[in-house]
Write an enzyme that holds these catalytic residues in place. Sequence first.
Site, PDB file in Angstrom:
ATOM      1  N   ASP A  52       0.877  -1.140  -0.016  1.00 53.63           N
ATOM      2  CA  ASP A  52      -0.008   0.180   0.033  1.00 53.63           C
ATOM      3  C   ASP A  52       0.996   1.241   0.028  1.00 53.63           C
ATOM      4  O   ASP A  52       1.924   1.351  -0.446  1.00 53.63           O
ATOM      5  CB  ASP A  52      -1.003  -0.013   1.373  1.00 53.63           C
ATOM      6  CG  ASP A  52      -2.269   0.691   1.086  1.00 53.63           C
ATOM      7  OD1 ASP A  52      -2.342   1.854   0.711  1.00 53.63           O
ATOM      8  OD2 ASP A  52      -3.497  -0.142   0.925  1.00 53.63           O
ATOM      9  N   HIS A  55      -4.010   6.232   3.198  1.00 55.93           N
ATOM     10  CA  HIS A  55      -4.673   4.785   2.772  1.00 55.93           C
ATOM     11  C   HIS A  55      -3.899   3.532   3.394  1.00 55.93           C
ATOM     12  O   HIS A  55      -4.574   2.826   3.641  1.00 55.93           O
ATOM     13  CB  HIS A  55      -4.455   5.086   1.105  1.00 55.93           C
ATOM     14  CG  HIS A  55      -5.224   3.800   0.482  1.00 55.93           C
ATOM     15  ND1 HIS A  55      -4.588   2.542   0.219  1.00 55.93           N
ATOM     16  CD2 HIS A  55      -6.551   3.798   0.024  1.00 55.93           C
ATOM     17  CE1 HIS A  55      -5.371   1.612  -0.352  1.00 55.93           C
ATOM     18  NE2 HIS A  55      -6.600   2.637  -0.636  1.00 55.93           N
ATOM     19  N   SER A  65     -10.743  -1.206  -1.457  1.00 57.55           N
ATOM     20  CA  SER A  65      -9.682  -1.125  -0.686  1.00 57.55           C
ATOM     21  C   SER A  65      -9.874  -1.228   0.685  1.00 57.55           C
ATOM     22  O   SER A  65      -8.789  -1.836   1.354  1.00 57.55           O
ATOM     23  CB  SER A  65      -9.000   0.278  -0.832  1.00 57.55           C
ATOM     24  OG  SER A  65      -8.178   0.404  -1.678  1.00 57.55           O
TER      25      SER A  65
END
Length: 794
Positions: A164, A237, A583
């Site tokens: 990520d 994220h 996600s």
Amino acid sequence: MISPGLHALQSSTVPMKIFFIFSLLLLPLLASCAEQKQVYIVYFGEHSGEKALHEIEDTHHSYLLSVKETEEEARASLLYSYKHSINGFAAVLTQDEASQLSELEEVVSVWASHPKKYSMHTTRSWEFVGIIEEEERHWTSNKMGGDFLSKARFGKDIIVGVLDSGVWPESKSFSDEGMGPIPKSWKGICQSGPGFNSSHCNRKLVGARYYLKGFEHYYGPLNASEDYRSPRDMDGHGTHTSSTVAGRLVPNASALGGFARGTASGGAPLAHLAIYKVCWAIPGQSKVDGNTCFEEDMFAAIDDAIGDGVDVLSISIGTSQPVNYTSDGISIGALHATKKNIVVACSAGNSGPAPATLSNPAPWVITVGASSLDRAFVSPVVLGNGIRLEGETVTPSKLEENNMYPLVYAADVINTGVPKDMAGQCLPGSLSPEKVKGKIVLCMRGSGMRVGKGMEVKRAGGVGFILGNSAANGIEIACDAHVLPATAVLYKDANRILEYINSTKHPIATIIPARTVLHTKPAPFMASFTSRGPNVMDPNILKPDITAPGLNILAAWSEADPPTKLNGIDLRVAQYNIYSGTSMSCPHVAAAAALLKAIHPNWSSAAIRSALMTTAEIRNNLDMPLNDESGDAATPFAYGSGHIRPTKAADPGLVYDASYRDYLLYMCSIGGVKDVDPKFKCPRSPPTATNLNYPSIAISKLKSAITIKRTVTNVGAGKSIYFFTSKPPLGISVKASPSMLFFDHVGQKKGFTITVKARKEMLSEHDEDEYVFGWYTWTDGLHTVRSPIAVSLA
Ligand SMILES: *[C@@H]1O[C@H](CO)[C@@H](O)[C@H](O)[C@H]1NC(C)=O
Ligand SMILES: *[C@@H]1O[C@H](CO)[C@@H](O)[C@H](O)[C@H]1NC(C)=O
Ligand SMILES: *[C@@H]1O[C@H](CO)[C@@H](O)[C@H](O)[C@H]1NC(C)=O
Ligand SMILES: *[C@@H]1O[C@H](CO)[C@@H](O)[C@H](O)[C@H]1NC(C)=O
Ligand SMILES: *[C@@H]1O[C@H](CO)[C@@H](O)[C@H](O)[C@H]1NC(C)=O
Ligand SMILES: *[C@@H]1O[C@H](CO)[C@@H](O)[C@H](O)[C@H]1NC(C)=O
């Protein structure tokens, strides 16, 4: 995300802009270089295990030397030498050099890495907000049950690798207080760089690495004010996904001035995390739009993760369009991981609700769709006529209690000259301060950023803001932390507000501050953005596999990125944030896989996936079929086998197992085995693709009847009898032979066949490409082992 209006913006204007920038960059290059160079991945299959690491690099170097003029040139062109499981390298080559290499016998395949092909699977970032609500009701606390979690020892000794944007190590979610020692099998490292050194790793964050050679080759040196050249996360994220997998229980966590408090927790709170930072901000682009992950960088990360000894990989990254298994770094990397029995969970993508939009469709990964939680942040609108309409928001600021404010529709308070079709949208500069001052403004979704609409109302002097869904948004409300008191309402409620505004001379309203409401109904429902099947790479494999929560999910955040990602405008710092996308659902499944692995250390990755799939739920909390955001029944092309139920998955009764060899036999059938593992000798007539021992069935263009083979392994009680039942798709019959399976010990395997037959009249009258759906189960009274069926007719 969620708004098709925004989707339209995403799929038309943005690529044009990118294309434009692209051409500007490339034209001078094309003009000056006769032979354009780019990054190629040169793939040799697998390592034999005989060579030391430095020998491998020497070997790769010698291949490069065979096409480059000088030793120096060869060395400079090499980006990565993949050494652990994947045998290959990434290098800067001309097309000619690439084709020379591809002609060598030992070389399995050579493919060009495509810039901007991969990105993180979140919806657009203005969807995001920064708060922690009163009581975070994590799916784990309710749906898993303490028994299951303690049996799984909360994921103890399991290592989950996360590819990520890195991690914010100071988050309390990554504290290692009271955690067990790092598993002895761990061989990874803690790589340092700006903002990150070995002291940031601990027993929770056991490893952290970063990969950007592919990125830098394309974009030039990383701009230190746009990202950290280290595992530290400047985006949020990666911190969000990794804390969703394995964040600690953080009681009384709070954010944004202590607006709300609650407990945050990941799915497997005692599992260890290994961070592989592979996604980076696109230079010069707003964080809202820009992140990218290069294939050669991800390939290196997956190879290292295999060498480091992770048990599970969580990859919330993919393409926006389907890509062939054999030319996709994630897919090939995942196949190597699967051989080592690493479970790989990947996001399905956010290109829904259109069909055939799936990313990551390979049958050796778990492909995860996104659905809602049964939680809402309720903030109603009360109109002057006493009508109260449900709204939702996570906006911290509030209107004065017991006070009503004048209410206007944005289209009625615009500046002169604003185009008619943009009226009501509250686009920047469109509202007239004279007409808006001191009022609540109703703005509609469609184009422009949602958070931006609130900013426009604030700019014009409004006191509050109501965001109305458009018809296409369905029952999905996007929760934002707006910059002024605000709430968001369904399309039908926006219309009722309009009717009220029309009905009176002096419309007034107020917005009641948000509060968390649990057990909302119906839940779960499918998020509109979740990518849908069929699997265009191979319609014989039903994808996605499963769905998990991915709408308005709360988890840890990077303090270097404001919760709305509007750098320079939003100055808030959030430790926790709400974010949506596949996600967010993918790490839920990775966490469940980690827990199952802790309970059943000897299960294969296919067995773990099978357990998750065959026990998944296809009904909602109203005991009705799972819906799409429109309210219509969803299909397995949205949810796969259904909504994840980890507790049930711990004891599935039977599993559909599959080995690395089975996947290669499958590749023999669909084509491309020579591009993944050339040493594998395909039999003269390999099993057909439908016969891969998968826990679901997809049949494309059925002519009249087909018989499919499956094998189940008993992992439940020693002695048991399973009975077949089915709910055949419309116009189709589904029969099993035998229709009873007798087991007398654990580990015993039983084969059976399923015959799927179309009724005669169906064959003549049907729409092309139309699918019908059903399912079959094996039940022993204690376990229900369910498999979805999707069929289209020839
Ligand atoms: C790591 O960085 C921190 C500051 O973030 C510093 O206090 C610490 O001394 C550093 N540790 C090492 C081993 O360099
Ligand atoms: C680096 O990024 C900052 C902020 O986006 C920008 O102002 C600056 O011009 C960039 N520097 C270079 C060398 O591109
Ligand atoms: C939660 O934290 C706040 C400070 O952030 C503190 O005032 C409060 O007492 C804490 N509550 C509990 C139950 O620990
Ligand atoms: C409100 O009135 C306008 C014209 O005055 C009309 O165009 C619109 O359709 C009405 N809206 C509703 C929801 O009744
Ligand atoms: C798991 O496998 C290992 C070796 O592969 C074996 O020693 C162990 O007994 C097995 N455990 C169970 C519970 O089957
Ligand atoms: C994918 O690539 C392989 C070759 O590696 C080819 O045989 C196959 O037909 C391709 N599949 C699709 C759906 O394009």
